[in-house]
Design a protein around this motif. Sequence first.
Motif: not given
Length: 397
Positions: A6-17, A49-51, A85-90
Amino acid sequence: MGKAKFYDTALKQERAVLVGVIKPGEKPEQTKEYLDELAFLVDTAGGVVDQIFTQKMQRPDRSTFVGTGKLEEIKGYVQSEEIDMVVFDDELSPSQLRNIERELQVKILDRSNLILDIFAGRAQTAQAKTQVELAQLQYLLPRLTRLWTHLERQKGGIGMRGPGETQIESDRRMILEKISLLKERLKLIDKQNETQRKNRAQLIRVALVGYTNVGKSTIMNMLAKSEVFAENKLFATLDTTVRKVVIDNLPFLLSDTVGFIRKLPHHLVECFKSTLDEVREADILIHVVDVSHESFEDQINVVNETLQELGARDKDTIMVFNKIDAYVSPEGEEDENGERKTLTLEDFKKSWMAQHNAPALFISALHKENLEEFKQLLYDKVIAVHTARYPYDSLLY
């Protein structure tokens, strides 16, 4: 026989900082509010969001946004935790984006790019899709060079420079041509919408405005008895929805518009001005506020500033404080047992919110609390405009 696989076909959530800079004079709770909203944007886009990393600075660093030490700290965390991924607030400049991407070796987004991505996923109509694509291309144009950083990794850069530049110039020309085409397409769509609005001109027009995720679509569904998409996500509504509403035999048009947000990318404001014609041309505005949100006063200011930019600040406006069922008093206003207080409807009517925002209403659209008073005030406003515009029809109502 072997066991079935059995394979998990669900899209993996991207983890962000998340990364934010605390500027001089900015309170810690204000920074937290901005980054909480950025986290909500990541959640809306489908990530987790991870951190969160913050740094106190006079102003963001011109080359890497944060200091080199902080960037090293972020890099260590990103590598050890395998962050996506890394997300900047500005909004990052093209050079900042390039430098940070080279250093961290993961996907780098800024607030503008993230909002554009959410808008792209939410767009349903031809107009919204065209507006979002135009904004994305305008955002991409000055950042084209980052797509060609792989050329820098090749040995003997001399000789490769020419083809790279040629490709970039070719891409730039294609994007400029596409931008021109999309602008023409928007002009055509605007003309069609203008014709539709003229055909509806005899009816009084009311527009719901407010910060994103304050409950405008829930109010729209309640008043118009329609099924407008509503969920606890930012920008759940992207396309303007117009419905005919009748209260006590008095018909009028009600429109639900895209929610406003602080630091809304300039390209999006420009591209969506045509969608917000419903706001500019409305006779009455219903400014919906999520009174349960800790920073609802700041949100009111953001909406008022955006209305000012649209030239709609002076319109006849009803302030509707929604979600009164979820309101709790701010820290520092606890009761004698040390618990944060809830307010009754009568408490709200005696509050500074009622005194400084006339007319002001307090409702819970979700639990249908105080809706009759809301409908009565809305009826009174609409009939007043209708009577002034069509005095001979006033005898009918």
